[in-house]
Design a protein around this motif. Structure first.
Motif, short mmCIF file in Angstrom:
data_model
loop_
_atom_site.label_atom_id
_atom_site.label_comp_id
_atom_site.label_asym_id
_atom_site.label_seq_id
_atom_site.Cartn_x
_atom_site.Cartn_y
_atom_site.Cartn_z
N UNK A 79 -38.79 33.07 6.13
CA UNK A 79 -40.19 33.45 6.34
C UNK A 79 -40.60 33.25 7.79
N UNK A 80 -40.33 32.06 8.31
CA UNK A 80 -40.73 31.76 9.68
C UNK A 80 -39.89 32.54 10.70
N UNK A 81 -38.60 32.60 10.47
CA UNK A 81 -37.73 33.30 11.42
C UNK A 81 -38.08 34.79 11.49
N UNK A 82 -38.41 35.40 10.36
CA UNK A 82 -38.82 36.80 10.37
C UNK A 82 -40.13 36.99 11.11
N UNK A 83 -41.02 36.05 10.95
CA UNK A 83 -42.32 36.12 11.62
C UNK A 83 -42.13 36.09 13.14
N UNK A 84 -41.35 35.14 13.64
CA UNK A 84 -41.20 35.04 15.10
C UNK A 84 -40.28 36.13 15.65
#
Length: 167
Positions: A79-84
């Motif tokens: 989730x976080x890696x896709x966001x950044x």
């Protein structure tokens, strides 16, 4: 003892206490301000290092983590890696800080903006309560609770924590 000298000593002592309080507030504000750039550049370990070794991060429905490894894993998750990867900015408002000796509480807003390919959109806005303690290397986060400002009493309660002294 000369009364003028005693008064000067008392004033210097009071100024030292005030200076330490100002330095503590600035150190805490700097620590919180370091969070967004660390997670946005993908420095999961650096972001987790803002926490004490036994610190916790409570994201409610988005997960909970305790300790550096688990907190870093939150930032390494899809989730976080896709966001950044797609472009994001974690922004934190100025915290309201209450300090009691080697413990502190800071309350602030956070917002995450994400890149849509054409413009940034506001993705998430939350209330945050940070608990901190002074350690040998400086202030560290012992706990962070983050709740979406979606009208729930739980999110509003975190904002009320700004008026409660540290645990």
């Amino acid at each position: 003892m000369d009364p003028a000298y005693a008064a000067l000593q008392a004033e210097v002592f009071a100024l030292r206490i005030e200076l330490r309080a100002v330095q503590d507030r600035q150190a805490i504000a700097d620590l919180i301000a370091a969070y967004g750039p660390a997670v946005d550049r993908g420095d999961s370990r650096g972001a987790a290092a803002l926490w004490a070794a036994d610190g916790s991060y409570d994201l409610g429905d988005f997960g909970n983590a305790r300790g550096h490894d688990e907190i870093a894993a939150l930032f390494d998750a899809d989730l976080h890696q896709g966001l950044i990867r797609d472009g994001a900015a974690h922004m934190l408002g100025p915290p309201r800080i209450a300090i009691d000796g080697d413990a502190a509480v800071a309350v602030c807003y956070s917002a995450v903006a994400r890149w849509t390919g054409e413009a940034f959109e506001l993705y998430r806005v939350a209330a945050n309560r940070w608990t901190l303690r002074r350690e040998a290397q400086g202030w560290r986060v012992t706990g962070r609770a983050n709740r979406l400002l979606d009208g729930t009493a739980e999110a509003r309660a975190l904002l009320a924590e700004a008026h409660r002294p540290p645990d």
